[in-house]
Motif scaffolding. Structure first.
Motif, PDB file in Angstrom:
ATOM      1  N   GLU A   1      20.273  14.856 -29.364  1.00 41.63           N
ATOM      2  CA  GLU A   1      20.883  13.947 -30.503  1.00 41.63           C
ATOM      3  C   GLU A   1      19.600  13.125 -30.829  1.00 41.63           C
ATOM      4  O   GLU A   1      19.382  13.060 -32.006  1.00 41.63           O
ATOM      5  CB  GLU A   1      21.817  13.121 -29.920  1.00 41.63           C
TER       6      GLU A   1
ATOM      7  N   THR B   1      18.220  13.502 -34.402  1.00 43.99           N
ATOM      8  CA  THR B   1      18.073  12.305 -35.247  1.00 43.99           C
ATOM      9  C   THR B   1      16.592  12.124 -35.883  1.00 43.99           C
ATOM     10  O   THR B   1      16.352  11.612 -36.804  1.00 43.99           O
ATOM     11  CB  THR B   1      18.345  11.200 -34.435  1.00 43.99           C
TER      12      THR B   1
ATOM     13  N   ARG C   1     -41.355 -48.052  -0.303  1.00 43.28           N
ATOM     14  CA  ARG C   1     -40.803 -49.468   0.287  1.00 43.28           C
ATOM     15  C   ARG C   1     -41.549 -49.757   1.745  1.00 43.28           C
ATOM     16  O   ARG C   1     -41.870 -50.609   1.943  1.00 43.28           O
ATOM     17  CB  ARG C   1     -39.286 -49.096   0.464  1.00 43.28           C
TER      18      ARG C   1
ATOM     19  N   GLY D   1     -44.881 -50.926   1.413  1.00 43.77           N
ATOM     20  CA  GLY D   1     -44.967 -52.292   1.205  1.00 43.77           C
ATOM     21  C   GLY D   1     -44.516 -53.189   2.351  1.00 43.77           C
ATOM     22  O   GLY D   1     -45.421 -54.323   2.885  1.00 43.77           O
TER      23      GLY D   1
ATOM     24  N   ARG E   1     -47.393 -52.981   4.848  1.00 43.88           N
ATOM     25  CA  ARG E   1     -48.686 -53.773   4.333  1.00 43.88           C
ATOM     26  C   ARG E   1     -48.258 -55.185   4.188  1.00 43.88           C
ATOM     27  O   ARG E   1     -49.658 -56.089   4.702  1.00 43.88           O
ATOM     28  CB  ARG E   1     -48.860 -53.411   2.627  1.00 43.88           C
TER      29      ARG E   1
ATOM     30  N   ARG F   1      29.242  26.276 -30.824  1.00 44.27           N
ATOM     31  CA  ARG F   1      28.173  25.117 -30.603  1.00 44.27           C
ATOM     32  C   ARG F   1      28.321  24.019 -30.743  1.00 44.27           C
ATOM     33  O   ARG F   1      29.056  23.514 -31.528  1.00 44.27           O
ATOM     34  CB  ARG F   1      27.186  25.657 -31.756  1.00 44.27           C
ATOM     35  N   PRO F   2      28.082  23.053 -29.751  1.00 48.59           N
ATOM     36  CA  PRO F   2      28.548  21.751 -30.030  1.00 48.59           C
ATOM     37  C   PRO F   2      27.947  20.879 -30.919  1.00 48.59           C
ATOM     38  O   PRO F   2      26.728  21.275 -31.277  1.00 48.59           O
ATOM     39  CB  PRO F   2      28.107  21.339 -28.486  1.00 48.59           C
TER      40      PRO F   2
ATOM     41  N   LEU G   1      26.177  18.169 -33.167  1.00 47.52           N
ATOM     42  CA  LEU G   1      25.217  17.080 -32.923  1.00 47.52           C
ATOM     43  C   LEU G   1      25.896  15.654 -33.107  1.00 47.52           C
ATOM     44  O   LEU G   1      26.035  16.014 -34.188  1.00 47.52           O
ATOM     45  CB  LEU G   1      23.935  17.528 -33.196  1.00 47.52           C
ATOM     46  N   VAL G   2      25.853  14.750 -32.434  1.00 47.60           N
ATOM     47  CA  VAL G   2      26.347  13.338 -32.960  1.00 47.60           C
ATOM     48  C   VAL G   2      25.251  12.733 -33.536  1.00 47.60           C
ATOM     49  O   VAL G   2      24.167  12.547 -32.932  1.00 47.60           O
ATOM     50  CB  VAL G   2      26.861  12.822 -31.691  1.00 47.60           C
ATOM     51  N   ARG G   3      25.392  12.093 -34.466  1.00 49.97           N
ATOM     52  CA  ARG G   3      24.385  11.279 -35.249  1.00 49.97           C
ATOM     53  C   ARG G   3      24.183   9.962 -34.676  1.00 49.97           C
ATOM     54  O   ARG G   3      24.934   9.337 -34.260  1.00 49.97           O
ATOM     55  CB  ARG G   3      24.412  11.076 -36.588  1.00 49.97           C
ATOM     56  N   VAL G   4      23.134   9.695 -33.978  1.00 47.76           N
ATOM     57  CA  VAL G   4      23.069   8.217 -33.342  1.00 47.76           C
ATOM     58  C   VAL G   4      22.438   7.255 -34.610  1.00 47.76           C
ATOM     59  O   VAL G   4      21.583   7.436 -35.115  1.00 47.76           O
ATOM     60  CB  VAL G   4      22.158   8.297 -32.371  1.00 47.76           C
TER      61      VAL G   4
ATOM     62  N   PRO H   1      20.389   4.774 -36.316  1.00 49.33           N
ATOM     63  CA  PRO H   1      18.875   4.387 -35.893  1.00 49.33           C
ATOM     64  C   PRO H   1      18.550   2.952 -35.478  1.00 49.33           C
ATOM     65  O   PRO H   1      18.624   1.911 -36.349  1.00 49.33           O
ATOM     66  CB  PRO H   1      18.340   4.608 -37.507  1.00 49.33           C
TER      67      PRO H   1
ATOM     68  N   MET I   1     -47.650 -60.592  -2.998  1.00 46.46           N
ATOM     69  CA  MET I   1     -47.438 -59.217  -3.165  1.00 46.46           C
ATOM     70  C   MET I   1     -45.828 -59.321  -3.133  1.00 46.46           C
ATOM     71  O   MET I   1     -45.199 -60.171  -2.646  1.00 46.46           O
ATOM     72  CB  MET I   1     -47.868 -58.424  -1.942  1.00 46.46           C
TER      73      MET I   1
ATOM     74  N   ILE J   1     -42.562 -57.149  -2.440  1.00 46.81           N
ATOM     75  CA  ILE J   1     -42.009 -55.765  -1.650  1.00 46.81           C
ATOM     76  C   ILE J   1     -40.446 -55.567  -1.791  1.00 46.81           C
ATOM     77  O   ILE J   1     -39.922 -56.611  -2.435  1.00 46.81           O
ATOM     78  CB  ILE J   1     -41.988 -55.806  -0.345  1.00 46.81           C
ATOM     79  N   GLU J   2     -39.811 -54.578  -1.552  1.00 42.41           N
ATOM     80  CA  GLU J   2     -38.372 -54.467  -1.634  1.00 42.41           C
ATOM     81  C   GLU J   2     -37.757 -54.603  -0.271  1.00 42.41           C
ATOM     82  O   GLU J   2     -37.766 -54.227   0.417  1.00 42.41           O
ATOM     83  CB  GLU J   2     -38.117 -53.108  -2.270  1.00 42.41           C
ATOM     84  N   LEU J   3     -36.668 -55.629  -0.567  1.00 39.82           N
ATOM     85  CA  LEU J   3     -35.773 -56.118   0.427  1.00 39.82           C
ATOM     86  C   LEU J   3     -34.392 -55.811   0.086  1.00 39.82           C
ATOM     87  O   LEU J   3     -34.135 -55.356  -0.996  1.00 39.82           O
ATOM     88  CB  LEU J   3     -35.955 -57.607   0.903  1.00 39.82           C
ATOM     89  N   THR J   4     -33.592 -55.984   0.736  1.00 38.37           N
ATOM     90  CA  THR J   4     -32.039 -55.696   0.625  1.00 38.37           C
ATOM     91  C   THR J   4     -31.299 -57.041   0.785  1.00 38.37           C
ATOM     92  O   THR J   4     -31.492 -57.991   1.432  1.00 38.37           O
ATOM     93  CB  THR J   4     -31.546 -54.909   1.675  1.00 38.37           C
TER      94      THR J   4
ATOM     95  N   ASP K   1     -34.595 -55.147   7.368  1.00 39.37           N
ATOM     96  CA  ASP K   1     -33.916 -53.840   7.554  1.00 39.37           C
ATOM     97  C   ASP K   1     -32.951 -54.243   9.018  1.00 39.37           C
ATOM     98  O   ASP K   1     -31.830 -53.658   9.119  1.00 39.37           O
ATOM     99  CB  ASP K   1     -34.930 -52.721   7.929  1.00 39.37           C
TER     100      ASP K   1
END
Lengths: 223, 720
Positions: A47, A51, A157, A160, A163, B4-5, B7-10, B12, B85, B87-90, B140
């Motif tokens: 079919e 079709t 540091r 320094g 020193r 003959r069988p 045909l069936v239209r289907v 779309p 002089m 120096i670097e301290l904390t 330190d």
């Protein structure tokens, strides 16, 4: 069943070819399907094929009898879309055809193009890899640089601090205190030393005679 | 045949399915278009219409400028020793909002930070702030101990600290820096533009957490380190000068003292000591950074040391020679003022050399009367009085000289003997350096060189001098000044092995329009006399021993002896002829020369011996109560010369009473230089309020580094 000449068949060769392909699927060995085989076949498939054919051949009318007989070999052969003189030989599947010859130059061009594409791809991949590698190395270098910078800061540091420590410990005040701790006291009198032998140096008689050297001999000879 | 069988239209179905996607596609396209149009509109609105505003807002939120502080330059002495002089301290801080238990925190931190628990508790409990310093610039070891406590909300931040390794050494001269690293006083303030360097900056983009956003633009301008400065000071000599002066100030209970040592060949100032006398529980100590640098800022009437200028001018102008005899009466009335000498004498004839040697006021005035007022005033200016010296220093005093037109009838006489003029110690020393330098001034300097950030040394040009008197005059004056030490008022300044030229000075201090009984005792001299290398001045403010010959000259001897040997200057008098003569002269006049350092050492030994005796411990060898000692041996001096008589000096102590210049026509009248002895510095504390510098009378008293009030640790002054 005689083949039905259908003028629309060649006009819609492509569509028919599609139908033929479907039909070929129904009969893969190329043999024509009989009505019984068609009846035994799955109704839906038939079919659907019909079709599609109908859809592809709107000019075929709505009469079922007037439609194409899919089992007709003439139709099938015509549906290949090939002229009659180019019909496949016996024994060759009807859905196969001889491919047209392609020019050698075209093949070369295609091959070069393929090589070119491959090359570009390879170069691109390599570039990407190099880029990534470079980035990794750059990142690692930056990390190392940061680490060295930190080390530098720490060392500066510490320098320094050390020193300052040295300067503090060697200051006169620290030295004096250290001397005091060791029991030293300031001298209560100062004695100037004036070596009497110093005066004798004014006389050349008391000076020792320098030994002769080879250089002296060379000088004497004028060499 | 089987049918003959059919045909069936289907229907779309494909057709119906195909129609819907098209509609959906159209719908989606429209939607996408609308959405993207809206987005595009919004983007355009944000980027184009309001782009600048949002860009700026974004930059404000993300871009941060981080200042990069420049390291402050170092201050070196002439041999490269560190005097100051950085120096670097904390520093330890806390975020009170993160502190869980302020009381427990304070209890744990107090013993580590050496802060009061109460103070820490108040800082930690103040939740209005997110940052509170707990301790500034700690070592330190303290940082490690705080870290070990593991307290949440307690952090650390690096900070620059200004260190003075020599402690209080030359404190008033070097000065100090403030918390923001700016020089506040002394050379730290004067050379602030050089020392500070140039601060850099780093522009970074950061997220809301304050973390740097990677791969964003970052610009950085490196900080430029401050320039190092090299002073002409010599650290050991500076220390020796200060210690000797401290000993003498303590021994004579003086209010203070000053001393300067210069190189006569270069003008380099090798030592500049400023000492504050004992007050309350504080013993004599070097002037702190907030105190006046006396040799450059304190004004005083020079007294007899000014006779050098009077006599050299007279010799230079050919009015007298060293051998010219002058009639010196016992009393010299000028106007309503009667001038006398310290040592009473009848009407005598004295040579110019004798007048200087015995520091005769009358003789000097008689010579000055041969000069005009303008000649004398011009000579004072030529020798550098009345103007600041070439030493660069903030707050340096210029002194005060009266215009000759303002002289009263005693003006010439008073000026000739060092009254009616106000000078600084540095100015008077310059005058003697001029004579030592053959009559040409040698402007002093404190800055030897600078070392830029690249380490390149730049020498500073020495200022050029000018001739004041002829070389012949200078030589004659040198000979006369040598006699002052050999057989005059300056006998205590003699040094074994060297020939010293110098002059004593004793001037009463001007107070409230008159003169007090306190004196400014001074001695200025140089050595070796024949080929001078070093010159020094020592001034004591109101010493108990009154006279420059007995109070200041021994300090000069002590300092100069150290300086000469320290600089490896060869002795020029191996036979100690001057030294022996000076000691004999001192003995004859009954002058006691007490070396302050030796006296202090002896006193210390006696104290220790007494302590040991009290503890029933074996006695240590005790030095005898030394007054004057000298080298022994065939080439040395003859030994100790101990005076047992009353201390009588021939030194001029200035006019006093009715005969002094304090009368109506003296220099202290309404137009006279009253109050010239004051300091140019505003009245204030004589030392740093937080100073822990302990300067006892002992020569080896322990000193600690300058310390500003607050939390600064040992050897730390301020950030910089």
């Amino acid at each position: 069943m005689p083949a039905l000449p259908n003028p629309n068949a060649s006009r819609h060769a492509g569509d028919v070819a599609a139908g033929a392909a479907s039909l070929a699927l129904a009969a893969p060995d190329g043999a024509e399907l009989t009505d019984a085989e068609l009846a035994a076949a799955e109704p839906g498939a038939v079919e659907l094929e019909v079709t599609e054919l109908d859809l592809a051949q709107p000019g075929a009318g709505g009469d079922d009898d007037a439609g194409l007989d899919a089992t007709d070999p003439a139709v099938a052969s015509t549906a290949d879309g090939l002229p009659d003189d180019e019909l496949p030989e016996s024994g060759r599947p009807s859905h196969l055809r001889v491919a047209p010859e392609i020019e050698r130059g075209l093949l070369h061009r295609r091959r070069r193009a393929q090589l070119l594409v491959l090359g570009v791809a390879a170069i691109s991949a390599a570039s990407m890899f190099l880029l990534v590698t470079f980035h990794v190395f750059a990142a690692q270098s930056a990390f190392t640089l940061d680490k060295l910078d930190n080390q530098l800061s720490v060392q500066q540091r510490d320098y320094g601090l050390l020193r300052d420590k040295v300067a503090t410990l060697s200051s006169p005040d620290a030295v004096a205190n250290g001397a005091k701790r060791l029991g030293m006291i300031r001298a209560t009198e100062v004695t100037g030393l004036h070596p009497p032998a110093a005066a004798s140096f004014a006389s050349t008689n008391s000076l020792p005679v320098p030994p002769l050297t080879p250089y002296r001999a060379i000088d004497d000879t004028g060499q | 045949m089987q049918e003959r069988p059919a045909l069936v239209r289907v229907p779309p179905r494909v057709t119906s399915r195909a129609a819907r996607p098209a509609k959906r596609l159209a719908l989606c396209s429209v939607l996408v278009l609308v959405v993207f149009s809206a987005l595009a509109f919004r983007v355009a609105q944000l980027q184009v219409l309001s782009g600048d505003r949002y860009r700026l807002a974004s930059l404000r939120q993300t871009v941060h400028t981080v200042p990069l502080p420049a390291q402050r330059g170092t201050i070196f002495d002439r041999d490269g020793r560190d005097l100051a002089m950085s120096i670097e301290l904390t520093s330890v801080y806390a975020d009170p909002q993160e502190v869980v238990d302020p009381i427990a925190y304070a209890a744990e931190l107090a013993p580590v930070l050496h802060e009061s628990e109460k103070l820490l508790r108040s800082r930690l409990g103040d939740r209005h702030f997110e940052f509170e310093y707990l301790a500034r610039r700690v070592g330190d070891d303290v940082v490690a101990r705080v870290k070990k406590l593991g307290l949440e909300g307690v952090g650390f931040v690096p900070e620059s600290a200004r260190q003075y390794p020599g402690g209080a050494l030359a404190g008033s001269l070097i000065g100090e820096v403030g918390g923001d690293g700016t020089g506040l006083s002394g050379l730290e303030s004067l050379y602030q533009p050089l020392l500070a360097g140039k601060q850099g900056e780093m522009v970074v983009e950061r997220d809301q957490q304050g973390l740097d956003i990677p791969n964003t633009a970052r610009t950085q301008v490196e900080a430029r380190r401050g320039t190092d400065i090299v002073l002409t000071l010599d650290e050991p000599l500076q220390w020796e000068t200060e210690q000797s002066l401290i000993d003498e100030v303590a021994a004579t209970k003086a209010k203070g003292g000053m001393a300067v040592v210069v190189d006569t060949t270069t003008g380099d100032v090798l030592a500049m000591a400023s000492i504050d006398g004992a007050s309350g529980n504080s013993p004599a100590h070097p002037s702190g950074p907030t105190s006046a640098t006396r040799p450059l800022m304190d004004l005083f009437e020079p007294g007899s040391t000014n006779k050098l200028i009077t006599l050299s001018t007279a010799i230079q102008d050919g009015l007298v020679t060293p051998d010219t005899e002058i009639d010196v009466p016992s009393v010299l009335p000028i106007g309503s003022t009667r001038f006398t000498d310290v040592d009473p004498h009848g009407d005598v004839k004295m040579t110019v050399t004798d007048i200087l040697r015995q520091s005769s006021n009358i003789g000097t005035i008689k010579i000055a009367e041969r000069l005009t007022k303008d000649q004398l005033a011009g000579a004072l200016h030529s020798f550098g009085l009345g103007a600041t010296t070439s030493v660069q220093f903030p707050g340096q005093a210029a002194g005060l000289l009266l215009d000759p037109s303002h002289y009263y009838d005693t003006g010439l006489a008073s000026t000739a003997i060092g009254y009616g003029v106000a000078v600084t110690g540095m100015q008077m020393l310059d005058a003697y350096v001029t004579i030592a330098n053959g009559g040409v001034t040698r402007p002093p300097r404190l800055l030897d060189a600078t070392i830029d950030g690249q380490g390149i040394r730049h020498e500073t040009a020495a200022p050029r001098g000018h001739r004041v008197v002829s070389e012949h005059t200078a030589q004659e004056m040198s000979g006369m000044l040598t006699g002052v030490v050999s057989a005059g008022t300056g006998a205590c300044a003699a040094i074994p092995g060297y020939t010293i030229a110098g002059k004593t000075g004793t001037a009463r201090k001007a107070v409230n329009g008159g003169y007090s009984t306190g004196t400014m005792a001074s001695f200025i001299g140089y050595a070796p006399a024949a080929h001078p290398k070093l010159a020094a001045i020592v001034v004591l403010d109101e010493p108990a021993s009154t006279y420059g010959g007995t109070a200041a000259a021994p300090v000069f001897s002590d300092v100069m002896q150290f300086a000469l040997t320290h600089d490896d200057i060869a002795p020029d008098d191996p036979s100690n002829s001057q030294y022996n003569a000076a000691r004999a002269s001192a003995a004859a006049s009954g002058t006691t020369c007490t070396d302050p350092a030796v006296a202090a050492a002896a006193a210390q030994l006696r104290a220790e011996a007494a302590a040991q005796a009290a503890a029933k411990a074996p006695l240590a060898p005790i030095a005898p109560p030394v007054t004057v000692t000298g080298p022994t041996g065939p080439t040395g001096p003859t030994g100790s010369v101990v005076s047992t008589g009353p201390a009588v000096s021939t030194e001029s102590a200035g006019p006093t009473g009715s005969t002094g210049p304090t009368g109506s026509t003296g220099p202290t009248d309404s137009t006279g230089p009253t109050g010239l002895t004051g300091s140019t510095q505003p009245a204030g504390p004589t030392g740093p309020s937080g100073s822990t510098g302990v300067q006892g009378p002992s020569r080896h008293a322990t000193r600690t580094t300058r310390k500003t009030p607050g939390t600064l640790p040992k050897h730390t002054s301020q950030s910089g």
